[in-house]
Design a protein around this motif. Sequence first.
Motif, short mmCIF file in Angstrom:
data_model
loop_
_atom_site.label_atom_id
_atom_site.label_comp_id
_atom_site.label_asym_id
_atom_site.label_seq_id
_atom_site.Cartn_x
_atom_site.Cartn_y
_atom_site.Cartn_z
N MET A 146 0.89 -1.40 -0.31
CA MET A 146 -0.02 0.04 -0.22
C MET A 146 0.74 1.29 -0.10
SD MET A 146 -2.83 0.94 2.10
CE MET A 146 -3.11 2.60 3.20
N THR A 147 0.44 2.34 -0.27
CA THR A 147 1.39 3.61 -0.60
C THR A 147 0.84 4.33 -0.31
OG1 THR A 147 0.12 4.18 -2.57
CG2 THR A 147 1.75 2.85 -3.70
N GLU A 148 2.26 5.26 0.06
CA GLU A 148 2.01 6.91 1.25
C GLU A 148 -0.04 7.43 0.33
OE1 GLU A 148 2.53 8.04 3.33
OE2 GLU A 148 3.50 6.22 3.93
N ALA A 149 -0.69 7.31 -0.77
CA ALA A 149 -1.73 8.48 -1.08
C ALA A 149 -3.23 7.57 -1.22
CB ALA A 149 -1.12 8.83 -2.12
N ARG A 150 -3.39 7.16 0.05
CA ARG A 150 -4.75 6.60 0.27
C ARG A 150 -5.88 7.45 -0.02
NH1 ARG A 150 -5.13 4.50 6.32
NH2 ARG A 150 -4.64 6.36 7.29
N ILE A 151 -6.57 6.34 -0.89
CA ILE A 151 -7.83 7.00 -1.18
C ILE A 151 -8.90 7.59 0.37
CG2 ILE A 151 -9.92 6.66 -2.52
CD1 ILE A 151 -7.31 6.76 -4.38
N ALA A 152 -9.59 8.13 -0.33
CA ALA A 152 -10.63 8.60 1.42
C ALA A 152 -11.76 8.35 0.63
CB ALA A 152 -10.93 10.41 1.48
N ARG A 153 -12.83 7.67 1.04
CA ARG A 153 -13.96 7.44 1.16
C ARG A 153 -14.75 7.98 1.47
NH1 ARG A 153 -15.49 1.67 -0.08
NH2 ARG A 153 -16.30 2.71 -2.54
N VAL A 154 -15.86 8.99 0.59
CA VAL A 154 -16.52 10.03 1.59
C VAL A 154 -18.38 8.97 1.08
CG1 VAL A 154 -17.43 12.18 1.41
CG2 VAL A 154 -14.78 11.93 1.68
N ALA A 155 -19.13 9.97 2.62
CA ALA A 155 -20.43 9.76 1.63
C ALA A 155 -21.14 10.82 2.30
CB ALA A 155 -21.11 8.72 3.06
N LEU A 156 -22.48 10.54 0.75
CA LEU A 156 -22.92 12.56 0.83
C LEU A 156 -24.14 12.19 1.51
CD1 LEU A 156 -21.25 13.30 -2.25
CD2 LEU A 156 -21.04 14.00 -0.19
N PRO A 157 -25.06 13.06 2.05
CA PRO A 157 -26.48 13.36 1.82
C PRO A 157 -26.80 13.41 0.53
CG PRO A 157 -26.00 15.18 2.10
CD PRO A 157 -24.11 14.45 2.21
N ARG B 157 -19.34 19.92 -1.21
CA ARG B 157 -20.87 19.47 -0.47
C ARG B 157 -19.73 19.18 0.91
NH1 ARG B 157 -25.22 15.15 -3.29
NH2 ARG B 157 -25.21 17.13 -4.91
N VAL B 158 -20.90 19.10 1.67
CA VAL B 158 -20.14 19.14 3.35
C VAL B 158 -20.60 16.84 3.34
CG1 VAL B 158 -20.22 18.46 6.02
CG2 VAL B 158 -21.08 20.55 4.21
N GLY B 159 -19.74 16.48 3.38
CA GLY B 159 -19.84 14.65 3.82
C GLY B 159 -19.42 14.26 4.30
N ILE B 160 -18.99 12.74 4.63
CA ILE B 160 -18.32 12.19 5.86
C ILE B 160 -17.43 11.58 5.32
CG2 ILE B 160 -18.78 10.89 7.73
CD1 ILE B 160 -21.69 13.02 7.71
N LEU B 161 -16.63 11.58 5.64
CA LEU B 161 -15.40 10.84 6.27
C LEU B 161 -15.80 9.42 6.39
CD1 LEU B 161 -12.25 9.77 4.78
CD2 LEU B 161 -11.57 10.72 6.81
N VAL B 162 -15.92 8.06 5.87
CA VAL B 162 -16.33 6.78 6.43
C VAL B 162 -14.30 6.04 6.35
CG1 VAL B 162 -17.68 5.07 5.67
CG2 VAL B 162 -18.89 6.72 5.75
N GLU B 163 -13.85 6.07 5.18
CA GLU B 163 -13.26 4.82 5.52
C GLU B 163 -12.09 5.45 4.30
OE1 GLU B 163 -15.07 1.26 4.52
OE2 GLU B 163 -14.91 1.95 2.82
N TYR B 164 -10.62 4.80 4.38
CA TYR B 164 -9.87 5.02 3.21
C TYR B 164 -9.05 4.01 3.13
CZ TYR B 164 -7.93 9.51 6.14
OH TYR B 164 -8.15 10.39 6.69
N ALA B 165 -9.14 3.81 1.81
CA ALA B 165 -9.21 2.57 0.90
C ALA B 165 -7.59 2.89 0.33
CB ALA B 165 -10.29 2.32 -0.09
N ALA B 166 -6.96 1.59 0.24
CA ALA B 166 -5.77 1.31 -0.96
C ALA B 166 -6.02 2.05 -2.00
CB ALA B 166 -4.65 -0.07 -0.64
N GLU B 167 -6.80 1.21 -3.11
CA GLU B 167 -6.83 1.82 -4.21
C GLU B 167 -8.50 2.28 -4.94
OE1 GLU B 167 -6.66 -2.48 -5.67
OE2 GLU B 167 -5.25 -1.54 -5.45
#
Length: 735
Positions: free
Chosen positions: A1-12, A44-54
């Motif tokens: 896994m590299t440094e650059a993680r993907i932020a997975r965001v939930a939107l309303p 938009r305002v979202g909520i960060l739910v998790e990080y993913a490797a890709e």
Amino acid sequence: MTEARIARVALPGPLDELFDYLPGAMGQPEPGTRVLVPFGRSRRVGILVEYAAECGCDPSRLKSVERALDPRPLFAPADLTLIRWAARYYRHPLGDALFTALPARLRESGPLLASGVAGIRLTAAGAALTPAELARAPRQQALLARLLESPEGLAQRNLEEELGGITSALRALRAKGLVESCRLEPGAVASADSSAVLAAPELNPEQAAALAAVSEALGGFRPFLLDGITGSGKTEVYIRAIAEVVAAGGQALVMVPEIGLTPQLRERFRTRLPGPLAVLHSALAAGERERAWHQAASGEAPVVLGTRSAVFVPLPRLALIVVDEEHDPSLKQQEGFRYSARDLAVRRAQLVGCPVVLGTATPALETLHNVIAGRYHRLALPRRAGGARPPTINLLDIRNQPLRAGLSPVLRERMHAALATGGQVLLLLNRRGYAPVLTCHSCGWVGVCPDCDARMTLHLGERRLWCHHCGRIESVPRDCPQCGGPDLRMLGRGTERLEEGLTELFPGVRIARIDRDSTRRKGELTRLLAAVHRGEVQILLGTQMLAKGHDFPGVTLAGVIDLDHALYASDFRAPERTAQLIVQVAGRAGRAERAGEVVLQTRHPEHPLLQSLLREGYGGFARAALAEREAAQLPPFTYLALLRAEAPEQEAALAFLAAARAHAEPLCSSEVELLGPVPAPLSRRAGRHRAQLLVQCAQRPALQHFLAHWTPTLRALRRIKGVRWSLDVDPQEMV
Ligand code: ADP
Ligand code: ZN
Ligand code: ZN
């Protein structure tokens, strides 16, 4: 896994998936933090739910998060897990589920309230002073002296408890620049002393056993059913268990069906338990609600009392959950995110690892089934606390009886007898308004709602015809709208008409009516209840509002005016609800030293449900009802999901459901059964036609598996103009 993680965001909104972003300059905030993200042409305002490797796409095409909005996450990992689990189980978009769990202002980019508890401390100038210098202002002097002992600051609340009214002294010190506001860690705030808890009544042996079972379970997951008749002291057990949790530094969550109906419960919690009580329900103003949410989420409030949405409130030190009146249907949300707060409470307790107590006098058949299956542990309180005797229940066959105001001669005679000995009488009629039908005696015209498949109820006080399904209001016609004839008649009886009849039958007797109409004005319910408690009311009549959690110690006779309506309703849960209502009403009678009496008027005294209830009580009824459900393969022996559709035309609603069914068939394992589409029992409401498709399955996991594959196909279905649809997992109402 590299440094650059993907932020997975939930939107309303109704978006089912998570959206991938590069973390950008936001650093690596914890999941549960709000983030501001570019979305289309807006932000938009979202909520960060998790990080993913890709991500599934080319990361160079991803946009970056603009910034994190919170210094710390709003949802702890366990809170996030619960909401994600709930969204998946009830097939609801995660973003919407997360955002409905937040106070309104936080759904926008509004800043979080400062953390910790509001406190007061001395400024440098204040610390340099000696109390003697304030000798001419003794209150300011006392305050200064106290603050000098605690240089890190004190909660304003604690200061008030110690010193009494300090508002003006504080203002003066503030004006002189001697004190300032600060925030304190919740742990630094002293709890109110626990003498009130100690002054509580001594528990009877059953209560003591129940309390011991719950305290032993603290620290791990264990679901309990506290099965105790009304007045058996369930609330007392909750209070003791909560006091224990709070003393050990934990938080307790207490959920009730409707807070507005139980001001007494709130007061009892406030006076008997330490610390600020965070009260959360939908009738609060946005600011109050946010304040309470914050008190809970920051850990400042050790006890949270709320309605169903409180199940999602973040609680960092949650150690006990109580669901009072766990059988009550209003614990299930009936629109939007259709979750069961009771079932989620159990799930939450499991995730957190704490006990959960489901309390009631009339357990839901689902809950009893869980007890029988060994999943829940039953604690019984079979006696009334403080020695009050349980009421006797009598069936009154009213066939061929001359009724006046809906009351049979025997019931009237019992009422006179009860009133003569100074008792109060409670009458239940679960229908508000004056009369459910207005009809023309000449031509047969009936006042129906033009928008619903339903009749309009006559409300005489307001001189209105009122549709209880869509809220439509019309004026009462003077003459028949169809034939012009003058002979309009009112059929049937609601609470308003019962009140009028009682006034004639019992002249000079003080009567109070409690239903949604008579308590619409703010504070009116509290006022009426207080009048009942002071004995200023002799006959109390109303709808099922009367059966919800109130104590009426002076009531010696309770009467149910019309049972038959409920006995033959089409919903398969109608018998269960009726039995619960009867037992709950019965529980209001004879709570003090006098034994009470309950009279049920019916034209079907041989009805097996009534018979089992009378002979063996609620437990016996429940056994019989469970056997019936098993034979009919209904819940809790099978699991249901109901797909509802509505449209301006019946055909469109049915066409949508037919398409949904076509997509379902290839997904169905042998266990999954599809029933419908059919028009809904209330086939038209507010001008829209309604239809439904029922999914039934013997196994919960198989149903979940099916829904996981089916729901995405529903979202992808070609839109049919005007059709709205919703999916209800574990539906409570089939209309
Ligand atoms: P429930 O919640 O089961 O309806 P409550 O806890 O409200 O019952 O108790 C009913 C009444 O009995 C209350 O007035 C309560 O203060 C009183 N009570 C509860 N436990 C005891 C006890 N062990 N001894 C005496 N009175 C009690
Ligand atoms: Zn007519
Ligand atoms: Zn209507």
